[in-house]
Design a protein around this motif. Structure first.
Motif, PDB file in Angstrom:
ATOM      1  N   GLN A   1     -25.610 115.427-131.915  1.00  0.00           N
ATOM      2  CA  GLN A   1     -25.546 115.147-133.334  1.00  0.00           C
ATOM      3  C   GLN A   1     -25.180 113.681-133.503  1.00  0.00           C
ATOM      4  O   GLN A   1     -24.419 113.120-132.698  1.00  0.00           O
ATOM      5  N   VAL A   2     -25.716 113.057-134.511  1.00  0.00           N
ATOM      6  CA  VAL A   2     -25.528 111.627-134.728  1.00  0.00           C
ATOM      7  C   VAL A   2     -24.220 111.361-135.471  1.00  0.00           C
ATOM      8  O   VAL A   2     -23.924 112.010-136.474  1.00  0.00           O
ATOM      9  N   MET A   3     -23.461 110.407-134.946  1.00  0.00           N
ATOM     10  CA  MET A   3     -22.300 109.884-135.670  1.00  0.00           C
ATOM     11  C   MET A   3     -22.408 108.370-135.690  1.00  0.00           C
ATOM     12  O   MET A   3     -22.596 107.737-134.659  1.00  0.00           O
ATOM     13  N   LYS A   4     -22.283 107.802-136.900  1.00  0.00           N
ATOM     14  CA  LYS A   4     -22.334 106.349-137.063  1.00  0.00           C
ATOM     15  C   LYS A   4     -20.996 105.890-137.646  1.00  0.00           C
ATOM     16  O   LYS A   4     -20.842 105.779-138.857  1.00  0.00           O
ATOM     17  N   PRO A   5     -20.011 105.649-136.780  1.00  0.00           N
ATOM     18  CA  PRO A   5     -18.672 105.286-137.269  1.00  0.00           C
ATOM     19  C   PRO A   5     -18.684 103.958-138.013  1.00  0.00           C
ATOM     20  O   PRO A   5     -19.445 103.039-137.680  1.00  0.00           O
ATOM     21  N   ASP A   6     -17.829 103.850-139.015  1.00  0.00           N
ATOM     22  CA  ASP A   6     -17.667 102.585-139.729  1.00  0.00           C
ATOM     23  C   ASP A   6     -17.186 101.516-138.761  1.00  0.00           C
ATOM     24  O   ASP A   6     -16.324 101.758-137.914  1.00  0.00           O
TER      25      ASP A   6
ATOM     26  N   MET B   1     -18.864 100.089-136.360  1.00  0.00           N
ATOM     27  CA  MET B   1     -19.608 100.004-135.102  1.00  0.00           C
ATOM     28  C   MET B   1     -20.805  99.071-135.297  1.00  0.00           C
ATOM     29  O   MET B   1     -21.407  99.050-136.381  1.00  0.00           O
ATOM     30  N   PRO B   2     -21.174  98.278-134.285  1.00  0.00           N
ATOM     31  CA  PRO B   2     -22.338  97.388-134.411  1.00  0.00           C
ATOM     32  C   PRO B   2     -23.586  98.132-134.873  1.00  0.00           C
ATOM     33  O   PRO B   2     -23.751  99.327-134.606  1.00  0.00           O
ATOM     34  N   GLU B   3     -24.468  97.419-135.570  1.00  0.00           N
ATOM     35  CA  GLU B   3     -25.645  98.039-136.174  1.00  0.00           C
ATOM     36  C   GLU B   3     -26.609  98.634-135.152  1.00  0.00           C
ATOM     37  O   GLU B   3     -27.422  99.485-135.497  1.00  0.00           O
TER      38      GLU B   3
ATOM     39  N   CYS C   1     -23.522 104.482-127.803  1.00  0.00           N
ATOM     40  CA  CYS C   1     -24.890 104.365-127.285  1.00  0.00           C
ATOM     41  C   CYS C   1     -25.605 103.230-128.007  1.00  0.00           C
ATOM     42  O   CYS C   1     -25.585 103.146-129.243  1.00  0.00           O
ATOM     43  N   ARG C   2     -26.262 102.356-127.247  1.00  0.00           N
ATOM     44  CA  ARG C   2     -27.086 101.296-127.826  1.00  0.00           C
ATOM     45  C   ARG C   2     -28.480 101.850-128.123  1.00  0.00           C
ATOM     46  O   ARG C   2     -29.080 102.545-127.292  1.00  0.00           O
ATOM     47  N   TYR C   3     -28.987 101.507-129.306  1.00  0.00           N
ATOM     48  CA  TYR C   3     -30.314 101.984-129.713  1.00  0.00           C
ATOM     49  C   TYR C   3     -30.823 101.046-130.794  1.00  0.00           C
ATOM     50  O   TYR C   3     -30.162 100.832-131.816  1.00  0.00           O
ATOM     51  N   ASP C   4     -32.004 100.458-130.596  1.00  0.00           N
ATOM     52  CA  ASP C   4     -32.476  99.436-131.524  1.00  0.00           C
ATOM     53  C   ASP C   4     -33.048 100.004-132.825  1.00  0.00           C
ATOM     54  O   ASP C   4     -33.449  99.242-133.710  1.00  0.00           O
TER      55      ASP C   4
ATOM     56  N   LYS D   1     -21.724 101.047-118.067  1.00  0.00           N
ATOM     57  CA  LYS D   1     -20.306 100.907-118.402  1.00  0.00           C
ATOM     58  C   LYS D   1     -20.067  99.518-118.973  1.00  0.00           C
ATOM     59  O   LYS D   1     -20.775  98.558-118.655  1.00  0.00           O
ATOM     60  N   ALA D   2     -19.081  99.439-119.831  1.00  0.00           N
ATOM     61  CA  ALA D   2     -18.762  98.175-120.481  1.00  0.00           C
ATOM     62  C   ALA D   2     -17.340  98.242-121.016  1.00  0.00           C
ATOM     63  O   ALA D   2     -16.786  99.322-121.235  1.00  0.00           O
ATOM     64  N   ALA D   3     -16.755  97.063-121.210  1.00  0.00           N
ATOM     65  CA  ALA D   3     -15.434  96.976-121.834  1.00  0.00           C
ATOM     66  C   ALA D   3     -15.644  96.867-123.341  1.00  0.00           C
ATOM     67  O   ALA D   3     -16.066  95.833-123.846  1.00  0.00           O
ATOM     68  N   LEU D   4     -15.369  97.948-124.044  1.00  0.00           N
ATOM     69  CA  LEU D   4     -15.582  98.006-125.485  1.00  0.00           C
ATOM     70  C   LEU D   4     -14.231  98.177-126.195  1.00  0.00           C
ATOM     71  O   LEU D   4     -13.249  98.634-125.586  1.00  0.00           O
ATOM     72  N   PRO D   5     -14.172  97.828-127.481  1.00  0.00           N
ATOM     73  CA  PRO D   5     -12.906  98.005-128.217  1.00  0.00           C
ATOM     74  C   PRO D   5     -12.383  99.433-128.152  1.00  0.00           C
ATOM     75  O   PRO D   5     -11.178  99.659-128.131  1.00  0.00           O
ATOM     76  N   GLU D   6     -13.308 100.402-128.103  1.00  0.00           N
ATOM     77  CA  GLU D   6     -12.896 101.809-128.043  1.00  0.00           C
ATOM     78  C   GLU D   6     -12.077 102.117-126.799  1.00  0.00           C
ATOM     79  O   GLU D   6     -11.281 103.064-126.780  1.00  0.00           O
ATOM     80  N   TYR D   7     -12.274 101.310-125.754  1.00  0.00           N
ATOM     81  CA  TYR D   7     -11.577 101.547-124.487  1.00  0.00           C
ATOM     82  C   TYR D   7     -10.396 100.608-124.293  1.00  0.00           C
ATOM     83  O   TYR D   7      -9.866 100.493-123.188  1.00  0.00           O
ATOM     84  N   GLU D   8     -10.001  99.919-125.354  1.00  0.00           N
ATOM     85  CA  GLU D   8      -8.819  99.062-125.337  1.00  0.00           C
ATOM     86  C   GLU D   8      -8.847  98.054-124.189  1.00  0.00           C
ATOM     87  O   GLU D   8      -7.854  97.838-123.500  1.00  0.00           O
ATOM     88  N   GLY D   9     -10.013  97.452-124.000  1.00  0.00           N
ATOM     89  CA  GLY D   9     -10.135  96.409-122.991  1.00  0.00           C
ATOM     90  C   GLY D   9     -10.541  96.893-121.614  1.00  0.00           C
ATOM     91  O   GLY D   9     -10.915  96.088-120.757  1.00  0.00           O
TER      92      GLY D   9
END
Length: 308
Positions: free
Chosen positions: A218-223, A225-227, A251-254, A273-281
């Protein structure tokens, strides 16, 4: 705060920890016992570590007012609470000027299934805020430990889990228990499989990096989050309807703008894998969408993943 059911090893853990050099404090340690098991506290150990012991026998007496009285009487530098597992941790209230530095839950692995099946609500209240879960007395247990770990992670995904037997800490990999083939070109995940992937990727991300997965989401687009990103995930129930939460990784999706919140899709994505704000660095899972296809909304009973 040390939580766990009677005879789960709380007193053993506290006794051992108090004696360690790294745990010494200059001031007074207040040890509050909410139940007294078979393990006694050595008076000499308490004296040498400047620890004073107080017992609160009844749940109705574990109040901010009572705790504040003890704080005033002893002026402790720190407080250790050996909490009664039969009391509902949800009801705990502390003095306003106290804060919990760490919560640890001890579990007797030999009796875990009994408590999990019969007292799940009480158990979940203890573990969902714990930073560390210690399973002791794991002697003779093998494959069962993988299930125990999944049970805990479903309630508290961020908790560190330690298994111990008579020889000490157990280091075990449970890859054989995964409900899908990690070597498949595309790893197909059903409801249960996605739930296990979500939990396992937190601890063993390298198993999945570079793999391609496919699942109903199911799709979730949190406030905020990058476009070009969204979260394809699922609602999950860990204990009861009140414990519902949304599980998913960024998930990245254009073509995110073509999606609406709560749309049902079948997504094929490559795991990175990436260091994202969600993972606190820290580094965490990042999906790269390969294909996103609209999907039929499942029946109500199949919309929620259950870990029960």
């Amino acid at each position: 705060m040390i939580t766990g059911f009677l005879e789960s090893g709380k007193s053993e853990f506290i006794n051992y920890t108090l004696a360690q050099p790294y745990f010494q404090a200059k001031g007074t340690t207040l040890l509050i016992l909410c139940e007294e098991g078979e393990i006694e506290y050595d008076p000499e150990l308490l004296k040498s570590t400047r620890t004073v012991k107080e017992v609160i026998e009844n749940e109705e007496d574990f109040t901010p007012e009572k705790l504040q009285e003890l704080d005033k009487a002893y002026k402790p530098e720190r407080v250790i609470v050996e909490f009664n597992g039969m009391w509902n941790y949800r009801n705990v209230k502390l003095p306003w000027f106290w804060s919990i530095e760490q919560q640890i839950t001890t579990i007797d692995a030999s009796t875990f299934p009994m408590y999990y099946n019969n007292m799940k609500s009480l158990l979940n209240e203890m573990i969902k805020m714990s930073e560390l879960i210690i399973f002791n007395r794991c002697d003779g247990l093998g494959e069962e430990l993988a299930t125990y770990k999944r049970n805990i992670k479903a309630v508290n995904p961020k908790a560190d889990i330690v298994f111990e037997d008579a020889q000490g800490e157990i280091s075990q990999i449970f890859e054989a228990d995964l409900p899908f083939d990690l070597n498949a070109d595309v790893i197909e995940m059903d409801n249960y499989g996605f739930g296990i992937f979500f939990i396992d990727a937190m601890d063993h991300l390298d198993r999945y990096v570079g793999k391609t997965i496919r699942y109903l989401a199911q799709v979730m687009k949190p406030d905020g989050m990058p476009e070009n990103m969204f979260v394809p995930g699922r609602m999950a129930m860990t204990c009861c309807a009140e414990d519902m939460s949304f599980l998913g990784y960024p998930c990245r999706y254009d073509r995110v703008r073509e999606l609406e919140n709560k749309d049902w899709i079948t997504i094929t994505a490559r795991v990175g894998k990436a260091a994202l704000p969600e993972y606190e660095g820290n580094e965490g899972p990042l999906l790269e969408a390969v294909e996103v296809v609209p999907a039929k909304e499942p029946s109500p009973r199949d919309q929620v993943i259950s870990f029960s």
